[in-house]
Scaffold this active site. Structure first.
Site, PDB file in Angstrom:
ATOM      1  CB  CYS A  87      -0.906  -0.024   1.229  1.00  0.00           C
ATOM      2  SG  CYS A  87      -2.032   1.362   1.275  1.00  0.00           S
ATOM      3  CG  HIS A  89      -2.957   5.383   1.141  1.00  0.00           C
ATOM      4  ND1 HIS A  89      -3.608   4.166   0.958  1.00  0.00           N
ATOM      5  CD2 HIS A  89      -3.295   5.784   2.398  1.00  0.00           C
ATOM      6  CE1 HIS A  89      -4.286   3.869   2.045  1.00  0.00           C
ATOM      7  NE2 HIS A  89      -4.125   4.827   2.924  1.00  0.00           N
ATOM      8  CG  HIS A 207      -6.974  -2.748  -5.857  1.00  0.00           C
ATOM      9  ND1 HIS A 207      -6.444  -3.855  -5.253  1.00  0.00           N
ATOM     10  CD2 HIS A 207      -6.939  -1.761  -4.918  1.00  0.00           C
ATOM     11  CE1 HIS A 207      -6.099  -3.561  -4.014  1.00  0.00           C
ATOM     12  NE2 HIS A 207      -6.391  -2.291  -3.779  1.00  0.00           N
ATOM     13  CG  ASP A 233      -6.989   4.936  -2.796  1.00  0.00           C
ATOM     14  OD1 ASP A 233      -6.924   5.958  -2.086  1.00  0.00           O
ATOM     15  OD2 ASP A 233      -6.066   4.119  -2.913  1.00  0.00           O
ATOM     16  CB  CYS A 237      -4.846   3.887  -5.801  1.00  0.00           C
ATOM     17  SG  CYS A 237      -4.503   2.168  -5.324  1.00  0.00           S
ATOM     18  N   GLY A 238      -1.505   4.479  -4.794  1.00  0.00           N
ATOM     19  CA  GLY A 238      -0.093   4.384  -5.219  1.00  0.00           C
ATOM     20  C   GLY A 238       0.244   3.084  -5.918  1.00  0.00           C
ATOM     21  CB  THR A 239      -0.487  -0.523  -5.352  1.00  0.00           C
ATOM     22  OG1 THR A 239      -1.810  -0.331  -4.822  1.00  0.00           O
ATOM     23  CG2 THR A 239       0.470  -0.756  -4.203  1.00  0.00           C
TER      24      THR A 239
END
Ligand code: PYC
Length: 311
Positions: A87, A89, A207, A233, A237-239
């Protein structure tokens, strides 16, 4: 029982850090920690995240001993549905939280996660740059027929979690459309599973991302991201941004080092860029986090909701 916590938000998305007394964490493997948490301590996750102590958009970061020699700690991220691979964030929120607790200074730090070791640079202000796990596009133009919303085509990509990135989404990405986008992406997620559309090694895709026009020309694109558990999110969403960067790179639409400014549904953003390693890219994602609360969660033995409301 009492649990000390610090809450933050990263570009709008919440993170709740529990940094001491997390039970069942293994000092040899983070995957083993996840197994222990799932099998023996899942009521800790539900107590931290579910009402009345949490809410369904909350992501918790459980901190334990490092498993690799130069890491600061191991971290397991979890949400209302279960445990996440990685994750971004949450890593940004954790970095700012550890500084708030006086445990780290600005600079470079490493963290062990269930899907590999990542690093982050804590800057002097609220910014953190995360070097995520190697990411890649697994398949492109994969068709899915949904139950109620027609057919879609998208990329399947790994960015620390598995994503389906819808191509050619024509409607606006705007907060006023969150209920419609949530219904659509839930339908896509269920249809991917029903039609046995997976990530590598039959990994579940959990996701879904929609992309559209940004609100201004300071951004490259705006997204809406459905997370496992049915929440969206609040950050970009960083991923998910890592998965997007991998797809852009695979399409020749992004060069090494070129910055992609990904806007969130709330109008905040992550700056992302990649280094290529051949088959994979190494994504770098930069965002900001702020502390929002700190305190102690209390669980009383006769409280019927001491482990949160679960149904
Ligand atoms: O920023 O990677 C992320 C993330 C995953 C789920 C929620 N946020």
């Amino acid at each position: 029982m009492s649990i000390r916590y610090v809450d933050s938000h990263t570009e709008g998305e919440p993170t709740r850090v529990m940094w001491e007394g997390v039970p069942g964490l293994s000092s040899s493997s983070v995957s083993e920690s996840v197994r222990q948490l799932k099998e023996h301590h899942d009521d800790l996750r539900t107590a931290l995240i579910q009402e009345p102590r949490g809410y369904s958009a909350m992501v918790a970061a459980l901190l334990g001993p490092p498993v690799s020699p130069d890491a600061l700690a191991q971290v397991v991220f979890c949400n209302n549905a279960g445990y996440l691979g990685m994750c971004v964030h949450g890593t940004i929120g954790l970095a700012v939280t550890l500084r708030h607790l006086g445990r780290i200074e600005p600079g470079l730090h490493r963290l062990d996660t269930p899907v590999g070791t990542v690093s982050f640079e804590l800057h002097q202000d609220h910014r953190v740059t995360v070097q995520n796990v190697p990411s890649y596009r697994f398949q492109t133009r994969v068709a899915v027929d949904t139950k109620d919303h027609g057919a879609f085509v998208g990329d399947i990509a790994w960015g620390g979690n598995w994503f389906y990135l819808v191509q050619d989404y024509a409607s606006p990405i705007h907060p006023s459309r969150i209920p419609e986008m949530t219904a659509l992406t839930k339908d896509i997620l269920a249809s991917l599973e029903a039609q046995s559309i997976f990530g590598k090694d039959e990994a579940k895709i959990d996701h879904v991302e929609l992309f559209g026009k940004p609100s201004s020309d300071q951004f490259d694109s705006r997204n809406y991201v459905l997370c496992p558990g049915g929440e969206y999110d609040r950050s970009p969403c960083g991923t998910g941004t890592s998965a997007k960067l991998a797809c852009l790179f695979a399409d020749g639409a992004l060069k090494q080092g070129e910055v992609w400014n990904q806007e969130s549904i709330l109008g905040t953003s992550f700056r992302g860029w990649v280094e290529s390693t051949g088959d994979h890219v190494i994504p770098f994602v930069q965002g900001r986090a702020w502390i929002t609360a700190e305190g102690t969660l209390v669980q009383t033995p006769d409280d019927p909701f001491r482990h949160g409301v679960t149904f």
